[in-house]
Design an enzyme around this catalytic site. Structure first.
Site, short mmCIF file in Angstrom:
data_model
loop_
_atom_site.label_atom_id
_atom_site.label_comp_id
_atom_site.label_asym_id
_atom_site.label_seq_id
_atom_site.Cartn_x
_atom_site.Cartn_y
_atom_site.Cartn_z
N THR A 84 26.02 -21.99 -15.04
CA THR A 84 26.91 -23.32 -14.34
C THR A 84 26.04 -24.10 -14.75
O THR A 84 24.67 -25.08 -14.30
CB THR A 84 26.38 -23.91 -13.04
OG1 THR A 84 25.11 -23.15 -12.43
CG2 THR A 84 27.39 -22.22 -12.24
N GLU A 150 20.80 -16.94 -5.65
CA GLU A 150 20.04 -15.83 -6.47
C GLU A 150 19.20 -16.70 -6.21
O GLU A 150 19.09 -17.90 -5.78
CB GLU A 150 20.16 -15.38 -7.50
CG GLU A 150 20.35 -16.48 -8.75
CD GLU A 150 19.41 -17.19 -9.23
OE1 GLU A 150 18.02 -17.12 -9.03
OE2 GLU A 150 19.20 -18.24 -9.40
N PHE A 151 17.27 -16.17 -6.14
CA PHE A 151 16.57 -16.80 -6.23
C PHE A 151 15.46 -16.43 -7.24
O PHE A 151 14.11 -15.96 -6.25
CB PHE A 151 15.57 -16.70 -4.38
CG PHE A 151 17.23 -17.24 -3.34
CD1 PHE A 151 16.32 -18.27 -3.45
CD2 PHE A 151 17.65 -16.49 -2.94
CE1 PHE A 151 17.74 -19.33 -1.99
CE2 PHE A 151 18.85 -16.89 -2.07
CZ PHE A 151 18.56 -18.44 -1.59
N ARG A 153 12.19 -16.17 -10.08
CA ARG A 153 11.68 -16.22 -10.45
C ARG A 153 11.53 -15.96 -12.09
O ARG A 153 11.25 -14.26 -11.90
CB ARG A 153 10.54 -16.82 -9.74
CG ARG A 153 10.23 -17.08 -7.99
CD ARG A 153 9.08 -16.74 -7.99
NE ARG A 153 8.40 -15.15 -7.84
CZ ARG A 153 7.83 -14.86 -6.80
NH1 ARG A 153 6.65 -15.36 -6.69
NH2 ARG A 153 8.00 -13.33 -6.89
N ASN A 212 15.23 -25.22 -4.55
CA ASN A 212 15.30 -26.18 -5.57
C ASN A 212 14.37 -27.92 -5.81
O ASN A 212 13.67 -27.80 -6.54
CB ASN A 212 15.93 -25.61 -6.68
CG ASN A 212 16.09 -24.62 -6.91
OD1 ASN A 212 15.03 -23.64 -6.75
ND2 ASN A 212 17.19 -23.91 -8.26
N ALA A 256 -0.71 -29.61 -10.18
CA ALA A 256 -0.32 -31.35 -10.80
C ALA A 256 -0.98 -30.60 -12.70
O ALA A 256 -1.75 -29.60 -13.05
CB ALA A 256 -1.76 -31.92 -11.25
N CYS A 264 16.64 -24.19 -14.63
CA CYS A 264 16.84 -24.54 -13.07
C CYS A 264 17.18 -26.06 -12.22
O CYS A 264 17.44 -26.67 -11.97
CB CYS A 264 16.58 -22.99 -11.89
SG CYS A 264 16.88 -21.79 -12.74
N ARG A 334 14.51 -23.99 -21.92
CA ARG A 334 15.27 -25.14 -21.25
C ARG A 334 14.65 -25.86 -21.23
O ARG A 334 13.60 -25.82 -20.07
CB ARG A 334 16.22 -24.57 -21.26
CG ARG A 334 17.34 -23.40 -21.28
CD ARG A 334 18.53 -23.00 -20.42
NE ARG A 334 17.40 -21.57 -19.64
CZ ARG A 334 18.28 -21.59 -19.11
NH1 ARG A 334 19.73 -21.62 -18.92
NH2 ARG A 334 17.47 -20.64 -17.94
#
Length: 438
Positions: A84, A150-151, A153, A212, A256, A264, A334
């Site tokens: 998506t 979905e989650f 990593r 997210n 940091a 995502c 990405r």
């Protein structure tokens, strides 16, 4: 079961479901991708997945196809895991591929079927897909749309699929069979104590984007504080350690540095903002614009800092950028902060040399004009400034004495706040970092 879409999410889900003992057929319109997977080759880097894929193929429980009719005949349970992406010229998510799956598959189905959506979608998509499926289903055919976000990593996707920290299921009909079927599909995880959370479809869609958005906010919060630390002379790493001891806050995602990227978080928070506007809740998520802006400013700050270390002019200076993937243990470039910095430095006139353990091929496709080295040693040769931009273990563990012999100037920017500062300083390096005065 079938798994529709064999990108990062779908290929991982298909292989891991077969590993758990299910009979799985993966489908994609990309024949090259299907041929690769059938041959046991994962078309992206994900630790542990090649071994799972190989075992699942050898067991006979996993196969792949481009034939939707075969999918319709193979199973009554389908997982939808297509992309998506962000729409061109808009923050909104592009649902073209999601709609295409329903449009192509449902007319071929007979009997009772359940489609579990796993893709990250704007709230309301599942209800829209249910309406579309109902309009396309043939006589005597019932297609139920449920949502099972979905989650994953990246870098831990196999673990997160086989032993997830929670299973979320959104259902939308009275008399739904989706919960019963999902409990059977995920029986092993549920037996091991994984929370199984059942809710309406709308809430299940919001769970993923909210998670997210929260993580992105937490990262940008500490990066905003790091801007203050730099000006005031504080140390953001010690600050993060201190506030992280509060269990209401926690230390995770308070690193940091260069900020978040990947396929995502950036697109999901933007799509969340766009959807809120469409729903008339324009003001609800305006803070996410600042979250996004803070994140992008960190990239600009690293470029600015590099320029300062080159006496205000990057032209003709050789800069080494260590990292191209958006995070370690991935080849995903990405929206990569590392590659963004490398590209900006090059455009400003620097002679840039990039090295990444896994993402070189993907980086070349995005920025073909950058200089790419075959090893970290080659990348460092003759550098005026080194930028550590992706926190691979290989970079964290570099010997500052040894690599100091390769560079022209011992100057490094720790863009991820992961290097042992004193060790590098003792080896004669000038080290700079985001949110710290060193």
């Amino acid at each position: 079961m079938t798994v529709i879409g064999t990108g990062y999410l779908g290929a991982t889900h298909a292989a891991c479901m077969a590993e758990l003992g299910h009979e799985v057929l993966g489908v994609d319109v990309d024949s090259a991708k299907i041929d690769s997977l059938k041959a046991g080759t994962v078309p992206f880097y994900e630790p542990g997945l090649p071994e799972v894929l190989s075992r699942s193929l050898d067991s006979g429980r996993l196969d792949f196809t481009t034939d939707y009719q075969r999918v319709a005949d193979f199973a009554n349970v389908h997982f939808l895991g297509v992309g998506t992406p962000q729409k061109r010229g808009s923050y909104a998510a592009d649902l073209t591929y999601v709609r295409a799956v329903i449009a192509d598959l449902v007319p071929l189905l007979e009997g009772d079927h359940i489609i579990f959506g796993k893709s990250t979608v704007p709230v309301g998509t599942a209800d829209e897909m249910q309406e579309l499926a109902d309009s396309l289903a043939g006589p005597g055919t019932n297609v139920e749309i449920a949502w099972n976000p979905e989650f994953l990593r990246e870098g831990y996707a196999v673990q997160d699929t086989i032993s997830p920290d929670r299973i979320v299921l959104g259902i939308g009909r009275e008399g739904s069979r989706a919960e019963e079927v999902a409990r059977e599909v995920f029986a092993k995880s549920i037996e091991e104590g994984t929370p199984f959370l059942v809710m309406d479809r709308v809430t299940s869609e919001l769970v993923k984007v909210s998670a997210n958005a929260f993580l992105a906010t937490k990262i940008s919060f500490i990066n905003a504080v790091s801007e203050i630390c730099e000006i005031a002379g504080g140390d953001v790493t010690k600050l993060a350690d201190a506030i992280g001891h509060d269990d209401r806050i926690g230390r995770k995602f308070l690193g940091a540095g260069l900020g978040f990227g990947g396929g995502c978080l950036p697109k999901d928070i933007r799509a969340f903002m766009a959807r809120a506007g469409e729903l008339g809740a324009d003001q609800a998520l305006t803070f996410l614009r600042e979250v996004d802006a803070i994140n992008m400013r960190r990239r600009d700050r690293v470029v600015q800092l590099t320029r300062e270390l080159c006496d205000g002019n990057l032209l003709g200076h050789r800069v080494t950028v260590l990292g191209a993937a958006f995070k370690p243990n991935s080849d995903d470039v990405r929206d990569s902060p590392a590659l963004s910095v490398a590209g900006s430095l090059s455009l400003a006139g620097a002679d840039v040399s990039v090295y990444d353990p896994q993402a070189m091929d993907n980086a070349r496709k995005v920025f073909p004009t950058l200089g790419y080295a075959d090893s970290v040693e080659e990348a460092l040769e003759g550098a005026d400034v080194v930028v550590l931009a992706t926190e691979w273990a290989q970079f964290r563990e570099l010997d500052p004495v040894a690599v100091g012999e390769l560079v022209d100037r011992r100057v490094i920017i720790d863009g991820r706040n992961v290097l042992p500062v004193e060790k590098w300083q003792d080896a004669g390096w000038e080290i700079r970092a985001l949110g710290r005065t060193l």
